[in-house]
Design a protein around this motif. Structure first.
Motif, short mmCIF file in Angstrom:
data_model
loop_
_atom_site.label_atom_id
_atom_site.label_comp_id
_atom_site.label_asym_id
_atom_site.label_seq_id
_atom_site.Cartn_x
_atom_site.Cartn_y
_atom_site.Cartn_z
N UNK A 55 -7.48 2.30 -13.75
CA UNK A 55 -6.28 1.50 -14.03
C UNK A 55 -5.04 2.39 -14.10
N UNK A 56 -5.22 3.59 -14.63
CA UNK A 56 -4.13 4.55 -14.69
C UNK A 56 -3.72 4.98 -13.29
N UNK A 57 -4.70 5.24 -12.44
CA UNK A 57 -4.41 5.61 -11.05
C UNK A 57 -3.76 4.45 -10.31
N UNK A 58 -4.16 3.21 -10.64
CA UNK A 58 -3.53 2.05 -10.02
C UNK A 58 -2.04 1.99 -10.31
N UNK A 59 -1.65 2.25 -11.56
CA UNK A 59 -0.23 2.28 -11.90
C UNK A 59 0.48 3.44 -11.20
N UNK A 60 -0.21 4.57 -11.09
CA UNK A 60 0.37 5.71 -10.38
C UNK A 60 0.62 5.36 -8.91
N UNK A 61 -0.37 4.76 -8.26
CA UNK A 61 -0.21 4.40 -6.85
C UNK A 61 0.96 3.43 -6.67
N UNK A 62 1.07 2.46 -7.57
CA UNK A 62 2.19 1.51 -7.48
C UNK A 62 3.52 2.25 -7.52
N UNK A 63 3.66 3.16 -8.48
CA UNK A 63 4.91 3.91 -8.59
C UNK A 63 5.18 4.74 -7.34
N UNK A 64 4.16 5.47 -6.90
CA UNK A 64 4.36 6.38 -5.77
C UNK A 64 4.60 5.63 -4.47
N UNK A 65 3.88 4.54 -4.24
CA UNK A 65 4.02 3.82 -2.98
C UNK A 65 5.38 3.12 -2.89
N UNK A 66 5.83 2.54 -4.00
CA UNK A 66 7.14 1.89 -3.99
C UNK A 66 8.24 2.92 -3.75
N UNK A 67 8.11 4.07 -4.41
CA UNK A 67 9.11 5.13 -4.23
C UNK A 67 9.14 5.61 -2.78
N UNK A 106 -6.11 10.87 -1.59
CA UNK A 106 -6.98 9.70 -1.79
C UNK A 106 -7.74 9.37 -0.51
N UNK A 107 -7.05 9.39 0.63
CA UNK A 107 -7.72 9.11 1.91
C UNK A 107 -8.83 10.12 2.17
N UNK A 108 -8.60 11.38 1.84
CA UNK A 108 -9.57 12.44 2.12
C UNK A 108 -10.74 12.46 1.14
N UNK A 109 -10.47 12.14 -0.15
CA UNK A 109 -11.48 12.34 -1.19
C UNK A 109 -12.01 11.03 -1.78
N UNK A 110 -11.12 10.06 -1.99
CA UNK A 110 -11.51 8.82 -2.67
C UNK A 110 -11.02 7.58 -1.91
N UNK A 111 -11.35 7.45 -0.62
CA UNK A 111 -10.79 6.35 0.17
C UNK A 111 -11.21 4.97 -0.32
N UNK A 112 -12.33 4.89 -1.02
CA UNK A 112 -12.79 3.58 -1.52
C UNK A 112 -11.82 2.94 -2.49
N UNK A 113 -10.93 3.74 -3.09
CA UNK A 113 -9.92 3.19 -3.99
C UNK A 113 -8.98 2.22 -3.27
N UNK A 114 -8.78 2.43 -1.99
CA UNK A 114 -7.84 1.61 -1.23
C UNK A 114 -8.48 0.34 -0.67
N UNK A 115 -9.80 0.29 -0.61
CA UNK A 115 -10.48 -0.84 0.03
C UNK A 115 -10.14 -2.20 -0.59
N UNK A 116 -10.08 -2.33 -1.92
CA UNK A 116 -9.74 -3.66 -2.47
C UNK A 116 -8.40 -4.17 -1.98
N UNK A 117 -7.45 -3.26 -1.74
CA UNK A 117 -6.12 -3.67 -1.32
C UNK A 117 -6.03 -3.95 0.18
N UNK A 118 -7.10 -3.58 0.90
CA UNK A 118 -7.17 -3.84 2.33
C UNK A 118 -8.01 -5.09 2.61
#
Length: 199
Positions: A55-67, A106-118
């Motif tokens: 959940x913490x990484x989710x908030x981080x991704x939101x911040x970074x992607x919007x920026x 994330x793409x290189x090490x933990x790509x499964x984190x992005x699957x729910x959003x795809x």
């Protein structure tokens, strides 16, 4: 164009700390203890806001992607019309995401984190980007540079195209000439977007 409103987490030292941890060891090896230590707060402080690392990484991704996305949009005065703004912003955005250190990790090490959003649901950053795109499409309707249509549906279609280039482009470029291949595909993306939006 309506700006995306950032929230209080934009300059959050905890999010800065989790970003540093993820860049160092990836999401799976990041712990709340590591984040708390790096941020200079207690674990209980973290647990009050985030139940787990994901959940913490989710908030981080939101911040970074919007920026990254808002930073890729050209200034309104630098382009002739809304269609040019959208096309240039999306091409710049795809490139910005693909170069973004956190995205690459994330793409290189933990790509499964992005699957729910795809595959399953939109995330907060996707909703924010749709808001930005829909507003730009409406501007394009008003100035005549974007073909008539349902602005939110058009925005969703644009984001689908941009997401496919962002997530899958490296599967389509040649390994022995990746940089030239990438630039050539950006040209194709620009053509697709122009032809999609031109009245």
């Amino acid at each position: 164009m309506t700006p995306i409103r950032h929230n209080a987490s934009d300059n959050d030292p905890v999010l800065d700390a989790v970003r540093d941890c993820v860049l160092a060891v990836g999401v799976r090896r990041t712990t709340l203890t590591d984040v708390a230590r790096r941020a200079g707060v207690s674990r209980m402080t973290l647990y009050r806001r985030w139940p787990d690392v994901r959940s913490l990484v989710g908030d981080l991704m939101t911040r970074e992607w919007i920026e990254a996305a808002t930073g890729a949009m050209p200034e309104r005065g630098q382009v002739a019309d809304a269609r040019t703004l959208i096309v240039q912003g999306l091409v710049n955005g795809v490139d910005a995401f693909r170069r973004h250190a956190l995205f690459r990790k994330i793409i290189d090490v933990d790509p499964e984190l992005l699957l729910p959003y795809v595959l399953d649901r939109r995330g907060a950053s996707q909703d924010a980007l749709l808001e930005l795109l829909a507003a730009a499409v409406e501007e394009g309707h008003a100035d005549g540079s974007v073909r008539p249509g349902h602005p939110r549906r058009q925005a969703r279609s644009l984001l689908l195209v941009a997401q496919s280039f962002t997530l899958s482009l490296r599967t389509m470029t040649e390994e022995d000439d990746a940089e030239l291949g990438t630039e050539a595909f950006y040209g194709e993306l620009r053509t697709i977007l122009e032809r999609t939006l031109t009245p």
